[in-house]
Design a protein around this motif. Sequence first.
Motif: not given
Length: 239
Positions: A179-182, A187-191, A213-214, A237-239
């Motif tokens: 597991a690797r942290m982003f 958003f496209a990938r998060a979704l 952003p989140i 950060t998700i953006q």
Amino acid sequence: MKKIKFKRILLKLSGEALKGKREYGIDPEFIDYLAKEIKPIYELGVQIAIVTGGGNIFRGLSGSTHGMDRSMADYMGMLATIFNSIALQDSLEKNGIDTRLLTTIEIKQVAEPFIRRRAIRHMEKGRIVILGGGTGIPYITTDTTAVLRCLELKCDIVIKATKVDGIYTEDPNNGNNKARMFKKLSFARALSDKKINIMDKSALALCSDNNIPIIVYNMHIKGNLTKILLGQQVGTTIQ
Ligand code: UDP
């Protein structure tokens, strides 16, 4: 004076955050720690709205899987978020922070009703606004509430406090050393990525559609919140 990256933020504190190390319910010592984490950014002049979750007390979905009517169970969940909001207000005020509690379900003796313009005015006057009761509507989560309020109150970002460092490629809790942290995530990938389960998809979609952003960060690491507001790299950060 230090330069702050975000002028107005929406901080999402889930029920998980308020139960601290306990299995269930509210941990006043941990909430005091959170208040002390919030205080430095308040003193930097950041305008802060906080949406509380309720999962440490009651979740509508679990009530309904045990036979309750889903809407009735969800109203209980919403009331749970108000319990948490009162505990948070108590702790913030004890730490010398001016606050107002606004709820969607009216409880006149303890809170003001949620009125958008009033919430903004409170923040402009230097008060943290705590938003309890979710949206006041069943079948919705407090993550979605957080995004909706972020948009309505014209906050710059949703900051979600969690017990993990950020969002990982796979669940890091199962002894999974791949597991690797982003640091950044679209958003496209998060979704679309089914392994990513940090927020409900409707909340993510709302942020994506409105370019909000989140940041997902680890609240257990002291000073993390201040670092975020000072523009340092923390969490995902998700953006
Ligand atoms: N809830 C709801 N409508 C809302 C927000 C929350 O019905 O707009 C209910 C729902 O039952 C949910 C509970 O309140 O399970 C607690 O919120 P949530 O599960 O989002 O809390 P968290 O996971 O952040 O602790």
